[in-house]
Design an enzyme around this catalytic site. Structure first.
Site, PDB file in Angstrom:
ATOM      1  N   CYS A  25       0.578  -0.815  -0.145  1.00 16.00           N
ATOM      2  CA  CYS A  25       0.068  -0.309  -0.233  1.00 16.00           C
ATOM      3  C   CYS A  25       1.002   1.546   0.375  1.00 16.00           C
ATOM      4  CB  CYS A  25      -1.269   0.165   1.137  1.00 16.00           C
ATOM      5  SG  CYS A  25      -1.452  -1.155   0.928  1.00 16.00           S
ATOM      6  N   ARG A 139      -4.104   0.042  -3.094  1.00 20.16           N
ATOM      7  CA  ARG A 139      -4.093  -1.190  -2.035  1.00 20.16           C
ATOM      8  C   ARG A 139      -3.868  -2.086  -3.148  1.00 20.16           C
ATOM      9  NH1 ARG A 139      -4.909  -0.606   3.203  1.00 20.16           N
ATOM     10  NH2 ARG A 139      -4.881  -3.125   3.232  1.00 20.16           N
ATOM     11  N   ASP A 280       2.056   2.728  18.209  1.00 23.61           N
ATOM     12  CA  ASP A 280       2.210   2.608  17.008  1.00 23.61           C
ATOM     13  C   ASP A 280       2.368   3.408  16.132  1.00 23.61           C
ATOM     14  OD1 ASP A 280       1.420  -0.006  15.550  1.00 23.61           O
ATOM     15  OD2 ASP A 280      -0.865   1.407  14.938  1.00 23.61           O
TER      16      ASP A 280
END
Length: 381
Positions: A25, A139, A280
């Site tokens: 992606c 994607r 994250d």
């Protein structure tokens, strides 16, 4: 006598495949980690997996311990890895309830995966960008092929096996003006639980915002367009995480996402080698706070470095944020998105401020009405 430190309330997401993925992606912020960790960074070992499961359960103060598997692409480790994870969870549960959430692009899912997810009650997050043309713009597979039809196949498979799933849709430069269309496409596919997350990335060298990023006001427009369609037809039938979260805040509950909580620092991430990072979005050497194979996670959680990371979110609000009427809903948003310079302001401002403000303003009368109804008739909620 145990010398284990006191338990803590926190969440620890695992990235057992590190940055490795079976598609490429263009907007993925994690693929760049190949430069940080090296192209051949290994997957999570069985030994590290055991440490993760045992340490997380023992360190967690709650009666429910939520495991989250993400990547990269977590299916790359194969089914046996997760069979082993479930065995370790059962071994170390100590009477606690264990749940598993699994974020995947769906490409590798087959009947064996679906049966396993169903048997062990995994909640699947399926990444799909709603409209095929939008999805296939970014994607794509490693050789440039579209992936939309494969993801739809995976979604149908999950439905066939009765696996609980939600859809995660990235809002970017291609779809921010297509809120209603995107929502209707996901609804047509059978999604009843939806998440819409904004993509905001910057070029490493220039720090300018990438072309694929959502415009600063675009995310808000997308959410409001979706909201009007949802409010008109689907309240109580379709669940959109951003709407549920905001309604909860109107009812006086804290945000269910770290983005709109006063402080952060309670949602950590572990890499495949057991290294733990503050968040994250902050998997960089300077934000490494420990390693779960070498120390209890509570020690990491209560470390001054992690505590300070969490507090800085509220300590470094701009004056504009501090005096904003929507502060109680927003709290300045994610620190990752705070990079806009304002005149006579030492702290950077959130790039998505205009979006959040528009979303809160436009939905306020409807949210107030729904909150009023729930307070009057709580049993109907």
């Amino acid at each position: 006598m145990s010398v284990f430190p006191p338990q803590a309330h926190f969440h620890l997401m695992a990235k057992p495949s590190s940055f490795h993925c079976n598609i490429q992606c263009e907007y993925c912020f994690y693929l760049e980690k190949s430069e940080q960790f090296g192209q051949h960074a290994p997957f999570m070992s069985k030994d590290t997996l055991k440490h993760y499961v045992k340490n997380y359960i023992q360190s967690h103060a709650g009666n429910v311990v939520e495991f989250a598997w993400q990547g990269g692409e977590p299916t790359l480790l194969g089914l046996d890895f997760y069979r082993q994870a479930v065995e370790y969870q059962q071994e170390f549960a100590q009477g606690k309830q264990i749940t598993n959430a699994f974020q995947t692009n769906g490409i590798a899912l087959n009947q064996q995966w679906a049966a396993f997810f169903k048997q062990h009650h995994f909640l699947i997050g399926l990444s799909i960008d709603g409209l095929s043309a939008v999805h296939n713009r970014y994607r794509i597979s490693g050789n440039g092929n579209p992936t939309f039809e494969k993801v739809v196949k995976a979604l149908n498979l999950l439905q066939e096996y009765g696996v609980e799933f939600n859809t995660l849709t990235v809002i970017n430069d291609q779809n921010w003006q297509k809120g209603r269309e995107t929502y209707l496409a996901l609804k047509q596919l059978g999604s009843t639980y939806m998440q819409f997350i904004p993509i905001v990335e910057r070029h490493a060298q220039t720090q300018s915002v990438t072309d694929f990023s959502v415009p600063s006001e675009g995310y808000g427009q997308f959410l409001v367009d979706v909201f009007h369609e949802w409010y008109e037809h689907d309240v109580g039938k379709i669940y959109v995480s951003q709407f549920d979260n905001l309604l909860g805040q109107w009812l006086g509950y804290p945000s269910t996402t770290c983005v709109h909580q006063p402080t952060c620092g309670q949602s950590l991430v572990t890499e495949a080698n057991g290294d733990v990072y503050a968040c994250d979005h902050f998997v960089y050497p300077e934000y490494k706070v420990g390693n779960l194979t070498q120390q209890p996670l509570t020690e990491i959680m209560f470390s001054s470095k992690q505590q300070q990371f969490g507090l800085e979110k509220s300590q470094k609000l701009t004056a504009l944020c501090r005096h904003c009427e929507f502060r109680k809903f927003c709290y300045g948003g994610c620190p990752k998105h705070r990079f806009v310079s304002l005149e006579n302001e030492p702290n950077p401002h959130n790039y998505l401020c205009a979006s959040y403000r528009y979303f809160f303003e436009q939905t306020a009368p409807y949210m107030q009405a729904m909150a009023r109804q729930i307070r009057l008739h709580p049993s109907a909620a």
